[in-house]
Design an enzyme around this catalytic site. Structure first.
Site, PDB file in Angstrom:
ATOM      1  N   ASN A 214     -10.456  68.110  95.537  1.00  0.00           N
ATOM      2  CA  ASN A 214     -10.411  68.380  94.098  1.00  0.00           C
ATOM      3  C   ASN A 214     -11.308  69.571  93.747  1.00  0.00           C
ATOM      4  O   ASN A 214     -11.828  70.276  94.618  1.00  0.00           O
ATOM      5  CB  ASN A 214     -10.756  67.111  93.303  1.00  0.00           C
ATOM      6  CG  ASN A 214     -12.190  66.649  93.533  1.00  0.00           C
ATOM      7  OD1 ASN A 214     -13.002  67.372  94.104  1.00  0.00           O
ATOM      8  ND2 ASN A 214     -12.494  65.441  93.092  1.00  0.00           N
ATOM      9  N   GLN A 259       4.102  66.972  92.668  1.00  0.00           N
ATOM     10  CA  GLN A 259       2.780  67.609  92.739  1.00  0.00           C
ATOM     11  C   GLN A 259       1.929  67.231  91.541  1.00  0.00           C
ATOM     12  O   GLN A 259       0.714  67.070  91.656  1.00  0.00           O
ATOM     13  CB  GLN A 259       2.913  69.119  92.890  1.00  0.00           C
ATOM     14  CG  GLN A 259       3.606  69.513  94.188  1.00  0.00           C
ATOM     15  CD  GLN A 259       3.040  68.787  95.404  1.00  0.00           C
ATOM     16  OE1 GLN A 259       1.926  69.039  95.834  1.00  0.00           O
ATOM     17  NE2 GLN A 259       3.799  67.858  95.965  1.00  0.00           N
ATOM     18  N   HIS A 262      -0.531  64.279  91.914  1.00  0.00           N
ATOM     19  CA  HIS A 262      -1.758  64.357  92.725  1.00  0.00           C
ATOM     20  C   HIS A 262      -3.013  64.286  91.871  1.00  0.00           C
ATOM     21  O   HIS A 262      -4.027  63.724  92.280  1.00  0.00           O
ATOM     22  CB  HIS A 262      -1.812  65.676  93.494  1.00  0.00           C
ATOM     23  CG  HIS A 262      -1.045  65.661  94.770  1.00  0.00           C
ATOM     24  ND1 HIS A 262      -1.426  64.927  95.854  1.00  0.00           N
ATOM     25  CD2 HIS A 262       0.086  66.305  95.144  1.00  0.00           C
ATOM     26  CE1 HIS A 262      -0.571  65.113  96.847  1.00  0.00           C
ATOM     27  NE2 HIS A 262       0.364  65.938  96.436  1.00  0.00           N
ATOM     28  N   GLU A 327       1.135  77.762  95.371  1.00  0.00           N
ATOM     29  CA  GLU A 327       0.895  77.063  96.636  1.00  0.00           C
ATOM     30  C   GLU A 327       2.241  76.728  97.296  1.00  0.00           C
ATOM     31  O   GLU A 327       2.476  77.051  98.447  1.00  0.00           O
ATOM     32  CB  GLU A 327       0.095  75.787  96.353  1.00  0.00           C
ATOM     33  CG  GLU A 327      -0.174  74.989  97.618  1.00  0.00           C
ATOM     34  CD  GLU A 327      -0.675  73.569  97.351  1.00  0.00           C
ATOM     35  OE1 GLU A 327      -0.634  73.106  96.187  1.00  0.00           O
ATOM     36  OE2 GLU A 327      -1.086  72.918  98.322  1.00  0.00           O
ATOM     37  N   ASP A 361       4.968  68.161 102.847  1.00  0.00           N
ATOM     38  CA  ASP A 361       3.708  67.419 102.757  1.00  0.00           C
ATOM     39  C   ASP A 361       3.518  66.497 103.958  1.00  0.00           C
ATOM     40  O   ASP A 361       2.383  66.179 104.315  1.00  0.00           O
ATOM     41  CB  ASP A 361       3.683  66.559 101.479  1.00  0.00           C
ATOM     42  CG  ASP A 361       3.350  67.386 100.245  1.00  0.00           C
ATOM     43  OD1 ASP A 361       2.929  68.542 100.405  1.00  0.00           O
ATOM     44  OD2 ASP A 361       3.511  66.856  99.130  1.00  0.00           O
ATOM     45  N   HIS A 420     -29.447 105.239 118.993  1.00  0.00           N
ATOM     46  CA  HIS A 420     -28.024 105.098 119.331  1.00  0.00           C
ATOM     47  C   HIS A 420     -27.586 106.261 120.214  1.00  0.00           C
ATOM     48  O   HIS A 420     -26.999 106.087 121.288  1.00  0.00           O
ATOM     49  CB  HIS A 420     -27.152 105.119 118.067  1.00  0.00           C
ATOM     50  CG  HIS A 420     -27.207 103.895 117.222  1.00  0.00           C
ATOM     51  ND1 HIS A 420     -28.342 103.482 116.593  1.00  0.00           N
ATOM     52  CD2 HIS A 420     -26.232 103.007 116.883  1.00  0.00           C
ATOM     53  CE1 HIS A 420     -28.082 102.387 115.897  1.00  0.00           C
ATOM     54  NE2 HIS A 420     -26.803 102.067 116.072  1.00  0.00           N
TER      55      HIS A 420
END
Ligand code: NAD
Ligand code: HSO
Ligand code: ZN
Length: 433
Positions: A214, A259, A262, A327, A361, A420
């Protein structure tokens, strides 16, 4: 009511910008709370994790009970029905097969100066896998986290999962057993992310933290990045469905709700070329919300973050989709391949009306841990590569050094970094006698 927009309307750009800019998870309040939680875990270790778990998950733990014992895992796994076990094993087999194809190759070659160059991939030593568990339980996310880590060859997998009120779905533990997780801790939220990143008296720190969660989990991952690696921001779920009128409105309604259920911070958007179809889907969502088990969460998400956008054609649909960078993107149109070719930013694409997002999923094979909050513009779903890093290799011969060393000397001079340049010069002097 979700927002309804028409891409042809004069005020569309303003309304669309408001939709894109809505702060579903990026709130300063969440971030401030998470900063305090992380500071507490860094200062007090186990004691802070135990106090925060009591506060947020209503579970009383001790340092001895933070970790779920092998006996508890075995007992829970034995409790799972044969049908549930078979479904998990099918999912695991398909996810493993998909991810094995992602294993990268080492490379080595010799160029025309005689220098040998290349790279080598190695796994991280320890991965921390976040498995969410506040509002729902996610055995599938155990598989999605742990299987790519195993395929990558990570030697230590430490998993965290909250157990609100002390309840844990036995399938979560069975999935961990199937995937080969080494340690499981019954903690969640920002305190679990902090414990994995900084370590406590009981939990050894990890090198990389992956997994969804979350807004608190997402904010914690942002904050510990740098101390450890993270995969991406995989926060509250999102779906964008692009559908023409030749779809069953109820199927599309269910895809949107899949979705929304959720988290009330989840977001479901429909883009359609047909306003009447949009209305039919809206009515179907309302009807389903009358009886859906998780109607409170799904209804709040649809009301607060949902949207139905009407577009004149699929080119505009693709353009808006790329700006949303969802998503999950479902393409329920006559020619999903043609539309897919126009999509440049999306975590995962589901082609055609026979591919509900829920297949991805659970059992499709690709990973379901995916970038949210428009981060698909610059990041990808969880993969084997997230658990590996690439080390470059270079070997000079005297001849190669003779050929390319002088350019290094000049560049070192131009940067005023004398040592260097001299490290090359000393060798060239020896070579040139
Ligand atoms: N993007 C993805 O790939 C993906 C995949 C699966 C799930 N998800 C998302 O993961 C999320 C799972 O969320 P969840 O809540 O079920 O489980 P979670 O495990 O992510 O969060 C639960 C924890 O949040 C912390 N918390 C809750 N309220 C808090 C508060 N007020 N202050 C501080 N901490 C608090 C608690 O510590 C609790 O243990 C959902 O948003 C879901 O959409 C995303
Ligand atoms: N849709 C989630 C990713 O946003 C993953 C998931 C797990 N279980 C069900 N769904
Ligand atoms: Zn889902």
């Amino acid at each position: 009511m979700p927002v309804t927009l028409n891409a042809a309307a004069p005020d569309f750009e303003t309304a669309f910008a408001a939709l894109l800019g809505a702060k579903r998870e990026d709130s300063p309040d969440v971030d401030a709370a998470v900063a305090d939680i992380i500071a507490d875990v860094r200062a007090r270790g186990d004691a802070a994790v135990i106090a925060l778990t009591k506060k947020f998950d209503r579970v009383t733990l001790t340092p001895e009970t933070l970790r779920i014992s092998a006996a508890e895992i075995a007992a829970a796994a034995a409790d799972v029905s044969a049908e549930d076990r078979a479904a998990l094993e099918l999912a695991a087999t398909r996810i493993r097969a998909y991810h094995e194809r992602q294993l990268p190759e080492d490379a080595e070659w010799t160029d025309d100066t005689g220098a040998t160059l290349g790279w080598r991939w190695t796994p991280v030593s320890a991965a921390g896998l976040y498995v969410p568990g506040g509002l729902a339980s996610y055995p599938s996310s155990v598989l999605m986290n742990a299987i790519p880590a195993k395929v990558a060859g990570v030697p230590r997998l430490a998993m965290v999962v909250p157990t609100p009120d002390g309840v844990l779905n036995p399938l979560v533990l069975l999935a961990a057993q199937i995937a080969g997780v080494d340690e499981i801790y019954r903690i969640g939220g920002a305190q679990a992310v902090a414990a994995l990143a900084y370590g406590t008296q009981t939990i050894a720190p990890v090198d990389k933290i992956t997994g969804p969660g979350n807004a608190f989990v997402a904010a914690a991952k942002r904050r510990v990045f740098g101390k450890v690696g993270i995969d991406m921001i995989a926060g509250p779920s999102e779906i964008l469905v692009i559908a023409d009128r030749d779809n069953d409105p109820d199927w599309i309604a269910l895809d949107l709700l899949s979705q929304a259920e959720h988290d009330q911070s989840a977001q479901s958007i429909l883009i359609t070329t047909d306003p009447a179809f949009g209305k039919a889907v809206s009515a179907a969502v309302d009807k389903r919300l009358e009886t859906l088990e998780r109607r409170e969460i799904a209804g709040a998400s649809w009301r607060d973050n949902g949207a139905i956008i009407t577009v004149p054609d699929l080119d505009v649909a693709a353009e808006l989709s790329n700006r949303i960078a969802p998503e999950h993107l479902e393409l329920c149109v006559a020619d999903p391949d043609a539309l897919s070719a126009k999509i440049t930013h999306a975590g995962a694409i589901f082609l055609g009306q026979w591919t509900p997002e829920a297949i991805g999923d659970y059992v499709g094979g690709p990973n379901h841990v995916l970038p949210t909050a428009r981060s698909a513009r610059f990041s990808s779903g969880l993969s084997v590569l997230d658990f590996m890093k690439r080390t470059t290799l270079a070997r000079m011969t005297p001849d190669a050094l003779r050929q390319i060393g002088p350019a290094a000397e000049r560049l070192a001079q131009s940067e005023s970094l004398e040592a260097h340049g001299l490290s090359v010069t000393a060798r060239l002097r020896k070579l040139n006698g």
